[in-house]
Structures are given as structure tokens and as C-alpha cells.
Design a protein around this motif. Sequence first.
Motif, PDB file in Angstrom:
ATOM      1  N   LEU A 195       0.823  -1.212   0.000  1.00  0.00           N
ATOM      2  CA  LEU A 195       0.000   0.000   0.000  1.00  0.00           C
ATOM      3  C   LEU A 195       0.851   1.253   0.000  1.00  0.00           C
ATOM      4  O   LEU A 195       0.624   2.176  -0.784  1.00  0.00           O
ATOM      5  N   GLY A 196       1.832   1.282   0.885  1.00  0.00           N
ATOM      6  CA  GLY A 196       2.692   2.452   0.980  1.00  0.00           C
ATOM      7  C   GLY A 196       1.893   3.703   1.304  1.00  0.00           C
ATOM      8  O   GLY A 196       0.992   3.680   2.146  1.00  0.00           O
ATOM      9  N   SER A 197       2.165   4.782   0.598  1.00  0.00           N
ATOM     10  CA  SER A 197       1.492   6.057   0.846  1.00  0.00           C
ATOM     11  C   SER A 197       0.292   6.295  -0.069  1.00  0.00           C
ATOM     12  O   SER A 197      -0.283   7.383  -0.058  1.00  0.00           O
ATOM     13  N   LYS A 198      -0.077   5.286  -0.851  1.00  0.00           N
ATOM     14  CA  LYS A 198      -1.193   5.442  -1.793  1.00  0.00           C
ATOM     15  C   LYS A 198      -2.533   5.465  -1.069  1.00  0.00           C
ATOM     16  O   LYS A 198      -2.675   4.927   0.030  1.00  0.00           O
ATOM     17  N   GLN A 199      -3.533   6.056  -1.688  1.00  0.00           N
ATOM     18  CA  GLN A 199      -4.883   6.060  -1.133  1.00  0.00           C
ATOM     19  C   GLN A 199      -5.471   4.650  -1.132  1.00  0.00           C
ATOM     20  O   GLN A 199      -6.085   4.218  -0.161  1.00  0.00           O
ATOM     21  N   PHE A 200      -5.284   3.965  -2.242  1.00  0.00           N
ATOM     22  CA  PHE A 200      -5.738   2.588  -2.399  1.00  0.00           C
ATOM     23  C   PHE A 200      -4.593   1.772  -2.982  1.00  0.00           C
ATOM     24  O   PHE A 200      -3.629   2.323  -3.515  1.00  0.00           O
ATOM     25  N   PHE A 201      -4.707   0.469  -2.913  1.00  0.00           N
ATOM     26  CA  PHE A 201      -3.672  -0.372  -3.513  1.00  0.00           C
ATOM     27  C   PHE A 201      -3.610  -0.136  -5.016  1.00  0.00           C
ATOM     28  O   PHE A 201      -2.558  -0.298  -5.629  1.00  0.00           O
ATOM     29  N   GLY A 202      -4.745   0.256  -5.592  1.00  0.00           N
ATOM     30  CA  GLY A 202      -4.787   0.547  -7.024  1.00  0.00           C
ATOM     31  C   GLY A 202      -4.356   1.959  -7.374  1.00  0.00           C
ATOM     32  O   GLY A 202      -4.374   2.339  -8.540  1.00  0.00           O
ATOM     33  N   GLY A 203      -3.980   2.760  -6.386  1.00  0.00           N
ATOM     34  CA  GLY A 203      -3.566   4.145  -6.628  1.00  0.00           C
ATOM     35  C   GLY A 203      -4.599   5.118  -6.123  1.00  0.00           C
ATOM     36  O   GLY A 203      -4.958   5.109  -4.942  1.00  0.00           O
ATOM     37  N   ASP A 204      -5.105   5.967  -7.013  1.00  0.00           N
ATOM     38  CA  ASP A 204      -6.111   6.951  -6.625  1.00  0.00           C
ATOM     39  C   ASP A 204      -7.521   6.359  -6.582  1.00  0.00           C
ATOM     40  O   ASP A 204      -8.441   6.986  -6.060  1.00  0.00           O
ATOM     41  N   GLN A 205      -7.693   5.181  -7.155  1.00  0.00           N
ATOM     42  CA  GLN A 205      -8.992   4.523  -7.134  1.00  0.00           C
ATOM     43  C   GLN A 205      -8.797   3.034  -6.843  1.00  0.00           C
ATOM     44  O   GLN A 205      -7.699   2.502  -7.021  1.00  0.00           O
ATOM     45  N   ILE A 206      -9.863   2.385  -6.399  1.00  0.00           N
ATOM     46  CA  ILE A 206      -9.737   0.977  -6.046  1.00  0.00           C
ATOM     47  C   ILE A 206      -9.482   0.139  -7.300  1.00  0.00           C
ATOM     48  O   ILE A 206      -9.991   0.420  -8.381  1.00  0.00           O
ATOM     49  N   GLY A 207      -8.659  -0.888  -7.128  1.00  0.00           N
ATOM     50  CA  GLY A 207      -8.309  -1.766  -8.237  1.00  0.00           C
ATOM     51  C   GLY A 207      -8.339  -3.222  -7.805  1.00  0.00           C
ATOM     52  O   GLY A 207      -8.986  -3.602  -6.822  1.00  0.00           O
ATOM     53  N   TYR A 208      -7.610  -4.035  -8.546  1.00  0.00           N
ATOM     54  CA  TYR A 208      -7.626  -5.488  -8.361  1.00  0.00           C
ATOM     55  C   TYR A 208      -7.303  -5.904  -6.926  1.00  0.00           C
ATOM     56  O   TYR A 208      -8.028  -6.691  -6.310  1.00  0.00           O
ATOM     57  N   LEU A 209      -6.204  -5.389  -6.389  1.00  0.00           N
ATOM     58  CA  LEU A 209      -5.795  -5.802  -5.050  1.00  0.00           C
ATOM     59  C   LEU A 209      -6.764  -5.302  -3.983  1.00  0.00           C
ATOM     60  O   LEU A 209      -7.007  -5.987  -2.982  1.00  0.00           O
ATOM     61  N   ASP A 210      -7.341  -4.131  -4.184  1.00  0.00           N
ATOM     62  CA  ASP A 210      -8.351  -3.628  -3.253  1.00  0.00           C
ATOM     63  C   ASP A 210      -9.563  -4.562  -3.221  1.00  0.00           C
ATOM     64  O   ASP A 210     -10.117  -4.832  -2.152  1.00  0.00           O
TER      65      ASP A 210
END
Length: 242
Positions: free
Chosen positions: A156-171
Motif C-alpha cells: 500500500l505504501g502512501s497510496k490512497q488505495f492499492f490501485g492508486g487513486d482509485q480501487i483496483g484489483y488488489l483492493d
Amino acid sequence: MAEKEVRLFGMWASPFALKVEWALKLKGIEYEYVNEDIPFNKSDELLRLNPVTQKIPVLVHNGKPLAESLIIIEYIDDTWTEGYSIMPKDPYDRAQARFWAKFADDKDNLSEGAFVSWTSVECISATFGVFTSLGEAQQKMLQEAREAFKTLEQALGSKQFFGGDQIGYLDLAIGWFAFWMPIFEEIASISIVDNENAPLLKEWFARILDVDMIKTSLPPRDKIYELSKQRREQFLSGQIKP
């Protein structure tokens, strides 16, 4: 392709069927939901559609069945290519997403009948041990579970979601943790994912549960709580073996 020809065989308390529902809803795909009585009274149709593992979820598209939640999510993204993109576009990012999904959500080594709501391996093998034990053994497994989720937090790190700015596969793959984990912790009187051990993951829990599509699809918390509590009591009394 006719969206009305999409059927999903699941079970109301299964997080693995739920993640497939999330993928279908992100894509705007209409589907029929078939609720199975898992694990006690599986329908003949489910056994026919998935004779190999005889488990849910099973997606049926144009008469063709497909099993295993993570495989189904990728199929959905590959089949309905317009609109929302679930998988990362970059090949390396796709591979990384698959790696972390397997780390967190590979459920092959635990039986379906053991515990409907908690059946994963890497992140949950230790957590499952916490759920089915007491005393010194529980504390040992608790430490292992905390380390597993602390490792998962790296993705995850500092991202909002695992997919970046929006939810994706890992989310989608691990989003059910955000709902089930607090219930599990309350029942077992322990803390696995908290602000001290995995603060970024804890914040992600709250963030993903605030996504309308996610929170409006969740099963009733009180029913999941009662089912989970019952399973724990059955494990501790020896009625069910881990």
C-alpha cells in the motif's frame, strides 16, 4: 455479450463471492445472484458447474462456468474491457498485484467447511490460529498475524488505495479484510491491524469502507458477527477441527 446471461453462485456470508460482486458492480454488469447453502447443502447445479473443487464463487457467463474469485475478477476485467479498469495496465504492476493478492488471499490450504468467513492462508493462517486457540498458543499466532499484515502494508505504501487513486484489483481481492477483521478482533478480544502495528492499513480499512459501492454491498454486520462467534465456539470446543 448479454449481461443478463451472467450468474454468480455465492453465499451471503462469503467474502470471496463478495469480491466478485464488487468487480461486477464496478463494471456495471447486470447479474443474477444464486445463494448457496454452504457447506451443508450444495445444489446439484453448483456441483455440476464446479465438479473439481465444488466451492463458491462460480461465475457463469453465456453458459460457461468459471471458478476461483481472483481468476473470475481477471476474467471480468478482460471480458468487459470498456469503462472501469480493474487490473493495472503495466505488466510489472499487474504481476505485483497478483503476487500480493496471492500472499493475502490464497485459501487453498483451509477447508471450506471449517470457517466460511475466514479461509485464507498467508495473511490469515496465523490469524486463523488466533481464532482457534487460547493462551500462549494464541499469543504466538497473534504475533505471526501482525507480522503478516505489516508485510502486506508494504504494498500500500502512501497510496490512497492499492490501485492508486482509485480501487483496483488488489483492493477488491483483500477489501473484505476491512469489514471482517474488526469483527474477528472483537470476538477474539485481540488486536491485529491497529494504529501501532499497521497504521497505513488501518487507514485504508476506513477509506475503502467509505466507498459507496463497497459499503452498500456488505452483508449485515450482526449476522456475520453471530456466525463468526458461533464458529469460534465450535473450534474451541472441538466440534470443528481447524
